[in-house]
Design an enzyme around this catalytic site. Structure first.
Site, short mmCIF file in Angstrom:
data_model
loop_
_atom_site.label_atom_id
_atom_site.label_comp_id
_atom_site.label_asym_id
_atom_site.label_seq_id
_atom_site.Cartn_x
_atom_site.Cartn_y
_atom_site.Cartn_z
N CYS A 66 0.79 -1.13 0.09
CA CYS A 66 -0.12 0.04 -0.01
C CYS A 66 0.97 1.27 0.17
O CYS A 66 1.69 1.32 0.83
CB CYS A 66 -0.85 -0.08 1.10
SG CYS A 66 -2.10 1.34 1.17
N CYS A 70 0.05 5.19 6.81
CA CYS A 70 -0.76 5.16 8.29
C CYS A 70 0.48 4.31 9.37
O CYS A 70 0.87 3.33 8.86
CB CYS A 70 -2.00 4.14 7.84
SG CYS A 70 -3.07 4.73 6.79
N CYS A 73 0.09 0.72 10.30
CA CYS A 73 -0.22 -0.44 9.34
C CYS A 73 0.91 -1.09 8.62
O CYS A 73 1.83 -0.58 8.19
CB CYS A 73 -0.92 -0.14 8.19
SG CYS A 73 -1.69 -1.16 7.16
N CYS A 110 -16.00 -9.93 5.38
CA CYS A 110 -15.43 -8.93 5.01
C CYS A 110 -14.26 -9.19 4.11
O CYS A 110 -13.35 -10.06 4.31
CB CYS A 110 -15.36 -8.12 6.38
SG CYS A 110 -16.60 -7.93 7.16
N CYS A 141 -19.16 -7.47 3.16
CA CYS A 141 -18.50 -6.17 3.48
C CYS A 141 -17.15 -6.25 3.03
O CYS A 141 -16.42 -7.22 2.58
CB CYS A 141 -18.39 -6.14 5.08
SG CYS A 141 -17.48 -4.68 5.62
N CYS A 201 -20.01 0.93 7.73
CA CYS A 201 -19.07 0.21 8.90
C CYS A 201 -17.88 1.27 9.03
O CYS A 201 -17.06 1.18 8.22
CB CYS A 201 -18.65 -1.07 8.25
SG CYS A 201 -17.55 -1.87 9.69
N ARG A 273 -18.44 -3.45 17.40
CA ARG A 273 -17.56 -4.75 16.99
C ARG A 273 -16.23 -4.66 17.70
O ARG A 273 -15.62 -3.64 17.68
CB ARG A 273 -17.31 -5.09 15.72
CG ARG A 273 -16.55 -5.93 15.39
CD ARG A 273 -16.25 -6.52 13.74
NE ARG A 273 -17.53 -6.73 13.33
CZ ARG A 273 -18.18 -6.20 12.12
NH1 ARG A 273 -17.53 -5.17 11.43
NH2 ARG A 273 -19.41 -6.36 11.73
#
Length: 339
Positions: A66, A70, A73, A110, A141, A201, A273
Site C-alpha cells: 500500500c 498509516c 499499518c 468482510c 462487507c 461500517c 464490534r
C-alpha cells in the site's frame, strides 16, 4: 501526544453536530466506571439481546504494497514489517474462505484490500467476489480504501451490504497518524457509500497515543453522522515492529472498555464490534466489553495481517459467558438502522 482542542470535521450528511457535543461525550468517559457500565448496559438491553454476539470474518484479498503511510499499518510499502506485497487472491480461494467462515458460524464476510483506492479493473474482481459470497447467504462487507465517483454504485449493484472505511481517530490527532490522505478524503468516501445505499461500517483505533479528549472527539465524529454507522469497529492498536507507532504506550484496558461503553451509549442501535487487538486483551477484558455493549467480533485466526483469537477459543469464551451467536440471513430485515 497532541494537546490541541477537539473541534468538528463536518460529519457525513449532517449540517451541524448537535446531538452529542464533544464535551458531552467526554462527560460520559469521565463517569465513574460502574455508572458508565450501568448506563451502557441499560442502553444495550433496550436495543439488543444482551447475550447475542454477531460473528464476522475478515479476509485480506490483496495484501501489502500500500502506498499510504498509516503509522499503524504493516501493509504500508514504505515500512519494513515483513509483509510482502501480493496480488489479489483468485476467486475460488476467496469463496473457499467464505465457506469455511460460514461453517464456523460467521454471518458476515468482510474482504479487505491494501489499496489507496481500487482501480476499475480490480473493482470488477471484487464485484464478482461480492456476488458469489452473497449467493452463499452471507452478509458482505468490503474495505478497499477510498472510492471514486460511481464505484460505490458498482459495489451496491453487486450486492454489497456494508462498506468499511474507518475515521481512525479524531481530526486533531489525525496528522499524527497519516499524511498521505486527509480527513475530508475519508468523509467523502463515506458520503459516496451512503449515497449508493450501502450500510456504513466505520470506527477507529485507540491506543495510538491520543488523549481521552481525542477519543471523545472520535466518538463524537461517529455518533453525529446522520445517520450514524450501522457497524462501529473499535480497534485496539496492534503494535507491529517496523511501523512508526511501534513502541507507543498501550492504552489502559479499562480505558478501552470505557471507549466501547461510550460508543454504545451514543450509538444505541449500532453493532459495536471488538476488532483488532482482542488477542492481547484476555478473557476478562473481553467480557467487560460485552457488558459495555459490544455485540460483534471478528472471528478467525487473522485480521488482515495481524493475529486474532482462534475460533475455538472464541467459542469457549462465549460458552463460559453464556452467550450465543447471531443467526441471520441476507434477506432478514436489518435491525441496526439508526432511527
Amino acid at each position: 501526544m497532541s494537546s490541541q482542542p477537539v473541534t468538528f470535521q463536518a460529519p457525513v450528511a449532517a449540517i451541524v453536530p448537535t446531538t452529542w457535543p464533544v464535551d458531552d461525550v467526554l462527560a460520559l468517559f469521565n463517569l465513574p466506571f460502574n455508572e458508565l457500565m450501568y448506563r451502557a448496559q441499560t442502553v444495550h438491553r433496550e436495543n439488543f439481546d444482551p447475550s447475542e454476539v454477531e460473528l464476522a470474518t475478515l479476509l485480506s484479498i490483496k495484501t501489502g504494497g500500500c502506498p499510504e503511510d498509516c503509522g499503524y499499518c504493516p501493509q504500508a510499502a514504505r515500512y519494513d514489517t515483513g509483509v510482502t506485497a501480493q496480488k489479489i487472491l483468485p476467486l475460488e480461494e476467496v469463496l473457499a474462505a467464505a465457506r469455511e467462515a460460514k461453517s464456523h458460524g460467521a454471518t458476515r464476510f468482510c474482504m479487505g484490500a491494501a489499496w489507496r483506492e481500487p482501480k476499475d479493473r480490480d473493482l470488477e474482481k471484487v464485484e464478482e467476489m461480492v456476488r458469489e459470497v452473497k449467493a452463499m447467504g452471507m452478509e458482505t462487507c468490503a474495505t478497499l480504501g477510498m472510492l471514486g465517483e460511481g464505484q460505490a454504485e458498482k459495489l451496491k449493484n453487486a450486492g454489497l451490504d456494508y462498506y468499511n472505511h474507518n475515521l481512525d481517530t479524531a481530526p486533531e490527532f489525525y496528522s499524527n497518524v497519516i499524511s498521505t490522505r486527509d480527513y475530508q478524503n475519508r468523509i467523502d468516501t463515506l458520503g459516496r457509500v451512503r449515497g449508493a445505499g450501502i450500510k456504513v461500517c466505520c470506527g477507529g483505533i485507540v491506543g495510538m497515543g491520543e488523549s481521552r479528549l481525542q477519543r471523545a472527539g472520535l466518538i463524537a465524529q461517529l455518533c453525529n453522522m446522520d445517520p450514524y454507522p450501522e457497524s462501529v469497529p473499535v480497534n485496539n492498536l496492534v503494535q507491529v515492529e517496523g511501523t512508526p507507532l511501534h513502541g507507543t504506550d498501550p492504552i489502559d484496558p479499562l480505558e478501552f472498555v470505557r471507549t466501547v461503553a461510550v460508543a454504545r451509549i451514543t450509538m444505541p442501535k449500532a453493532r459495536v464490534r471488538l476488532s483488532a487487538g482482542r488477542r492481547e486483551m484476555g478473557e476478562a477484558i473481553q467480557a467487560l466489553c460485552f457488558v459495555a455493549g459490544a455485540n460483534s467480533i471478528f472471528y478467525g485466526d487473522k485480521l488482515l495481517t495481524t493475529g486474532n483469537p482462534e475460533a475455538v477459543a472464541d467459542q469457549e469464551l462465549l460458552e463460559k459467558l453464556g452467550m450465543h451467536t447471531r443467526k441471520t440471513s441476507i434477506d432478514a430485515r436489518c435491525d441496526v438502522t439508526p432511527s
